[in-house]
Design a protein around this motif. Structure first.
Motif, PDB file in Angstrom:
ATOM      1  N   SER A 261     -50.074 -36.471 -75.336  1.00  0.00           N
ATOM      2  CA  SER A 261     -49.579 -35.099 -75.319  1.00  0.00           C
ATOM      3  C   SER A 261     -48.156 -34.995 -75.854  1.00  0.00           C
ATOM      4  N   SER A 262     -47.492 -36.138 -75.996  1.00  0.00           N
ATOM      5  CA  SER A 262     -46.139 -36.134 -76.552  1.00  0.00           C
ATOM      6  C   SER A 262     -46.116 -35.713 -78.021  1.00  0.00           C
ATOM      7  N   CYS A 263     -47.293 -35.655 -78.663  1.00  0.00           N
ATOM      8  CA  CYS A 263     -47.325 -35.240 -80.071  1.00  0.00           C
ATOM      9  C   CYS A 263     -47.113 -33.733 -80.219  1.00  0.00           C
TER      10      CYS A 263
ATOM     11  N   ILE B  44     -47.683 -28.817 -84.227  1.00  0.00           N
ATOM     12  CA  ILE B  44     -48.686 -28.949 -83.162  1.00  0.00           C
ATOM     13  C   ILE B  44     -48.147 -28.199 -81.945  1.00  0.00           C
ATOM     14  N   THR B  45     -48.866 -27.184 -81.497  1.00  0.00           N
ATOM     15  CA  THR B  45     -48.346 -26.335 -80.418  1.00  0.00           C
ATOM     16  C   THR B  45     -49.175 -26.381 -79.145  1.00  0.00           C
ATOM     17  N   ALA B  46     -50.343 -27.019 -79.177  1.00  0.00           N
ATOM     18  CA  ALA B  46     -51.153 -27.126 -77.961  1.00  0.00           C
ATOM     19  C   ALA B  46     -52.102 -28.304 -78.084  1.00  0.00           C
TER      20      ALA B  46
ATOM     21  N   PHE C  72     -58.903 -30.806 -77.927  1.00  0.00           N
ATOM     22  CA  PHE C  72     -58.748 -29.515 -78.604  1.00  0.00           C
ATOM     23  C   PHE C  72     -57.275 -29.348 -78.946  1.00  0.00           C
ATOM     24  N   MET C  73     -57.006 -29.086 -80.227  1.00  0.00           N
ATOM     25  CA  MET C  73     -55.639 -29.019 -80.706  1.00  0.00           C
ATOM     26  C   MET C  73     -55.387 -27.680 -81.402  1.00  0.00           C
ATOM     27  N   GLU C  74     -54.205 -27.130 -81.201  1.00  0.00           N
ATOM     28  CA  GLU C  74     -53.795 -25.928 -81.915  1.00  0.00           C
ATOM     29  C   GLU C  74     -52.530 -26.233 -82.709  1.00  0.00           C
TER      30      GLU C  74
ATOM     31  N   ALA D 208     -51.157 -26.011 -72.791  1.00  0.00           N
ATOM     32  CA  ALA D 208     -52.047 -24.882 -73.035  1.00  0.00           C
ATOM     33  C   ALA D 208     -51.712 -24.176 -74.340  1.00  0.00           C
ATOM     34  N   GLY D 209     -52.759 -23.556 -74.920  1.00  0.00           N
ATOM     35  CA  GLY D 209     -52.579 -22.794 -76.143  1.00  0.00           C
ATOM     36  C   GLY D 209     -52.119 -21.376 -75.857  1.00  0.00           C
ATOM     37  N   VAL D 210     -51.913 -20.624 -76.926  1.00  0.00           N
ATOM     38  CA  VAL D 210     -51.495 -19.232 -76.774  1.00  0.00           C
ATOM     39  C   VAL D 210     -52.688 -18.390 -76.313  1.00  0.00           C
TER      40      VAL D 210
END
Length: 285
Positions: free
Chosen positions: A5-7, A103-105, A114-116, A148-150
């Motif tokens: 998650s550090s990315c 990378i925001t989520a 799941f990546m945003e 979490a994402g937006v």
């Protein structure tokens, strides 16, 4: 290997280009969009299809993803899950665009990680487009706390019978033409041996190509082909579109909204599965 998650918050260097008429027209040709506004070089700067931005967006995305610790096999299992693309000004040839991806989520999903990413494009410092790009790394775990994402934007629901249906035939070379003309290079879409190693029975069309087809159809019918009216494009990628084959673009009842005309839509595969769900095209005056 798990994605740490550090990315989250890692950002790419800018991917830049000046929009050249050759590549703008090539993109339109790649999706069989014959809108004369996209080719009239004798009438000044060309209107440019909003999904054209996929080139610099993809280049910026590749940069930021290079810092994520994944094996080559894991990278090949990444699939697009959807976009929300907000246009701050219309695209035209001659613009010098600069695109960064952040990378925001990152959170756990039943299918994997799941990546945003939030992708920003400017023209000489002025905002042009903000794209929220969602993807799933199938079978990959998340290491560390979820980010979490937006919150999802409210979209106009597709209710009742379609007000528009248009079928698009996808010829055997559709993936290759889009890959070369849109500069969306990915062997996953064009090399059958690579596709089969990823567990597919055949080649699948780029999600961006499916969305671009839909945007072209809807703009033709609801905006007389005027791409400068596009304010927002949203949709969730679902079923794979195998090539050769066909897709059908369906529009629901358009309604007036805060940004202009909101057109709900969906795209179905040849066998009736949902390739793009929850679609919405927003057109300004």
């Amino acid at each position: 290997m798990p994605i740490p998650s550090s990315c989250v918050n890692q950002i790419s260097a800018p991917a830049e280009e000046t929009i050249d008429p050759r590549w703008a027209m090539n993109f339109a040709a790649a999706i069989d969009d014959f809108n004369p506004r996209l080719y009239a070089t004798d009438q000044g700067a060309l209107q440019v299809h909003p999904l054209y931005l996929g080139y610099t967006e993809w280049e910026a995305t590749k940069q930021v993803m290079a810092s994520v610790p994944l094996t080559d096999a894991e990278r090949m299992r990444g699939v697009a899950a959807g976009i929300v693309q907000t246009m701050h000004q219309p695209l035209r040839t001659g613009m010098h665009i600069s695109t960064t991806a952040r990378i925001t989520a990152l959170y756990r999903h039943s299918a994997g990680a799941f990546m945003e990413k939030t992708i920003e494009t400017t023209n000489r410092g002025e905002p042009v487009c903000t794209t929220l790009f969602r993807s799933v790394m199938r079978g990959v775990e998340v290491d560390g706390p979820e980010v979490a994402g937006v919150a999802a934007l409210q979209r106009t629901p597709f209710d009742g019978a379609p007000t528009l249906r248009e079928r698009i035939v996808l010829h055997p070379n559709a993936c290759h033409v889009f890959s070369e003309c849109a500069r969306a290079y990915n062997a996953f879409h064009t090399d059958i041996s690579v596709a089969r190693k990823a567990g597919l029975s055949g080649l699948i069309l780029h999600g961006a190509a499916t969305m671009a087809h839909a945007v072209s159809v809807l703009t033709k019918h609801f905006a007389e082909g005027d791409m400068t009216r596009i304010r927002r494009i949203a949709g969730d990628y679902r079923a794979m579109v195998f090539v050769p084959g066909a897709i059908e673009v369906q529009a629901g009842a358009a309604v007036a909204g805060p940004l202009g005309l909101h057109v709900p839509f969906q795209v179905l595969t040849d066998d009736g599965k949902s390739a793009v769900a929850g679609g919405e095209l927003v057109l300004g005056a």
